[in-house]
Scaffold this active site. Structure first.
Site, PDB file in Angstrom:
ATOM      1  N   ASP A  87       0.839  -1.189   0.000  1.00  0.00           N
ATOM      2  CA  ASP A  87       0.000   0.000   0.000  1.00  0.00           C
ATOM      3  C   ASP A  87       0.876   1.242   0.000  1.00  0.00           C
ATOM      4  O   ASP A  87       1.896   1.298   0.674  1.00  0.00           O
ATOM      5  CB  ASP A  87      -0.915  -0.001   1.221  1.00  0.00           C
ATOM      6  CG  ASP A  87      -1.923  -1.130   1.149  1.00  0.00           C
ATOM      7  OD1 ASP A  87      -2.688  -1.143   0.174  1.00  0.00           O
ATOM      8  OD2 ASP A  87      -1.932  -1.979   2.039  1.00  0.00           O
ATOM      9  N   THR A  88       0.429   2.257  -0.752  1.00  0.00           N
ATOM     10  CA  THR A  88       1.257   3.413  -1.042  1.00  0.00           C
ATOM     11  C   THR A  88       0.344   4.567  -1.413  1.00  0.00           C
ATOM     12  O   THR A  88      -0.771   4.350  -1.858  1.00  0.00           O
ATOM     13  CB  THR A  88       2.189   3.096  -2.243  1.00  0.00           C
ATOM     14  OG1 THR A  88       3.040   2.010  -1.901  1.00  0.00           O
ATOM     15  CG2 THR A  88       3.064   4.276  -2.626  1.00  0.00           C
TER      16      THR A  88
END
Length: 531
Positions: free
Chosen positions: A350-351
């Site tokens: 996740d980013t």
């Protein structure tokens, strides 16, 4: 291609002054306010990134890393590598004794030194006009008074409650009655607000030394970690020269290794050997070529990309025409190749990615991440910091260039991008989503350059990728049944995705009209806006 206004969708945003595109409406609004208050694109990007660490805590935060590319109107570029290192006291032998070849993504072995705060300070000092004391104010206020939980954030958060419940700091700061906050609920992070306030007053030293550093070290030590105050104090954020390659007359710029941006360039060079524009953008042939080229590019990544001090080959060799021709020659347009990726070092991740362009046409492409959802799942109890698990990108295989080791940077998935035409900036863009990012960037760029889509349509367009391991494919709902059947006939196995693939933002700088044209991924909660 013209948009069908009878179907759900979104037009691209147009503006002449400045523009921001982020994965959360509050971050986009924050960036625009900074621009309107006299800050430049970098100031706005840092303020938005800090705010996203509050309102999208499962995706990013001050316990993670940051990469960025800045472009100026004359085409000059500078890159920032704000990735942290493994602790000096962490050895390959110790990790292997605990977990074999694979680093446990929820263990202290996976926690690398956070690089984001140092990167923000270094970038602001060199190219910004405002200090962290000003840029962190929106994030501090949001953490202190609370923020509304948006639908995509809630969906991610709710799926991670078991991870959060295992850790006392995570439970304290990120669960309410043992559950994720509901959509529309107000969630406060007072401890994180205090930590951000300390950074605003003291700069990066307020994070990497003193009580905050002590809290990070103590939190990890109680779980068997070896990160020390010296590891935190030694953090660096390094300016780097972006690496580039051409695709359809456009120069694409990426951060060099230890980032995986090189994977994107290899993939684009392979695809340049094929006439994609002659193919149906939603057809079997297009997706087959894209995925086969991606599997070759990712095999190169998994074999070679690492901390540059440990790499056994060069960027120039991996982008050389003779090497690319050999890779392209391995693709059979009628059949899936045998197993190419025999190990995939990258789990789901996740980013947040964001981009800002200001009135003077400084363009910033910035990506900030704690890696997996809520990182390692370890959160400091006093300071409220979610600690990243970027070390899970290492391998523990002896002799591999990306083997974990003292003070090494891991192969890194987060990759901001910049595209230039005729030597001047054309588009600042990026696609989030861990391993998907190089394939996502190539997919979006091909949508624009091969198929003439606008930036919003190119981001919206259906995606296809593989499950971990690189064999079975997963397709978004927009991939037609006929295309799936055609892929199956070529030897692929195709199933439905369990969640949307990645997310992205882009701002195009139209040299002819002078307008900015922005797009933001509907797979997230955000938007592109300008003035």
């Amino acid at each position: 291609m013209p948009r069908n206004f009878e179907l759900p969708g979104r037009s691209p945003a147009f503006a002449e002054g400045g523009m921001a595109a982020t994965s959360h409406p509050l971050a986009t609004a924050t960036a625009l306010k900074v621009l309107n208050d006299g800050g430049n694109a970098l100031d706005a990007a840092i303020a938005a990134a800090a705010l996203l660490g509050v309102v999208e805590p499962q995706m990013t935060g001050i316990g993670g890393d940051c990469f960025a590319i800045i472009a100026w109107p004359d085409g000059s570029l500078v890159g920032m590598n704000g990735s942290g290192r493994a602790p000096q006291g962490l050895t390959l032998e110790a990790v292997r004794s605990r977990s074999g070849d694979i680093i446990d993504p929820t263990s202290t072995d996976s926690v690398t030194v956070p690089g984001a705060v140092k990167a923000w300070e270094t970038l602001a000092a060199a190219h910004g006009t405002l200090g962290l004391d000003t840029l962190l104010r929106p994030a501090i206020a949001c953490a202190e008074r609370g923020f509304p939980v948006t639908p995509r954030v809630h969906a991610d958060w709710a799926g991670l409650t078991d991870l959060l419940a295992r850790d006392p700091g995570a439970s304290r700061h990120y669960l309410t009655g043992g559950r994720a906050p509901a959509v529309g609920a107000r969630h406060r992070l007072p401890a994180l607000a205090d930590t951000l306030r300390r950074i605003a007053m003291e700069g990066a030293d307020g994070f990497y030394t003193g009580p905050v550093a002590d809290d990070i070290v103590a939190t990890l030590a109680t779980r068997g970690g070896v990160m020390s105050r010296d590891d935190l104090a030694a953090v660096t954020a390094d300016f780097v020269t972006p690496i580039t390659s051409d695709y359809r007359g456009v120069t694409v710029a990426e951060i060099p290794p230890n980032g995986q941006g090189l994977t994107t360039l290899i993939l684009l060079k392979i695809l340049s050997r094929f006439d994609l524009a002659a193919l149906d953008p939603l057809g079997t042939e297009r997706f087959h070529l894209e995925i086969e080229a991606a599997r070759l590019a990712y095999a190169c990544r998994d074999a070679h990309i690492a901390d540059p001090d440990s790499m056994a080959t060069t960027v120039e060799r991996l982008l050389g025409d003779a090497f690319i021709d050999r890779l392209a020659g391995r693709i059979d347009p009628a059949r899936r190749a045998g197993t190419i990726i025999d190990h995939d070092l990258v789990p789901d991740a996740d980013t947040v990615y964001l981009t800002v362009v200001d009135e003077n046409r400084m363009a910033v492409s910035l990506i900030n991440s704690i890696y997996a959802g809520f990182g390692s799942g370890i959160v400091t109890e006093k300071s409220g910091i979610v600690l990243q698990n970027r070390g899970a990108c290492f391998t523990a295989r002896e002799g591999h260039p990306n083997a974990i080791g003292p003070a090494k940077r891991p192969m890194h998935t987060i990759i901001p991008a910049m595209a230039l035409r005729n030597g001047v900036p054309l588009m600042s863009f990026g696609v989030m989503g861990g391993a998907y990012q190089p394939c996502g960037q190539a997919h979006v760029l091909s949508n624009i350059l091969d198929y003439g889509m606008d930036v919003q349509e190119a981001i919206d367009f259906p995606r296809l990728f593989w499950k971990k391991g690189g064999y079975d494919l997963v397709a978004e709902a927009g991939i037609p049944a006929a295309t799936r059947a055609g892929l199956e006939a070529r030897g692929h196995t195709v199933s439905d995705v369990t969640e949307a693939l990645g997310g992205g933002q882009a701002i195009m700088m139209d040299a002819e009209t002078g307008f900015l044209v922005g797009g933001s991924d509907p797979r997230k909660d955000g938007c592109a806006l300008g003035y």
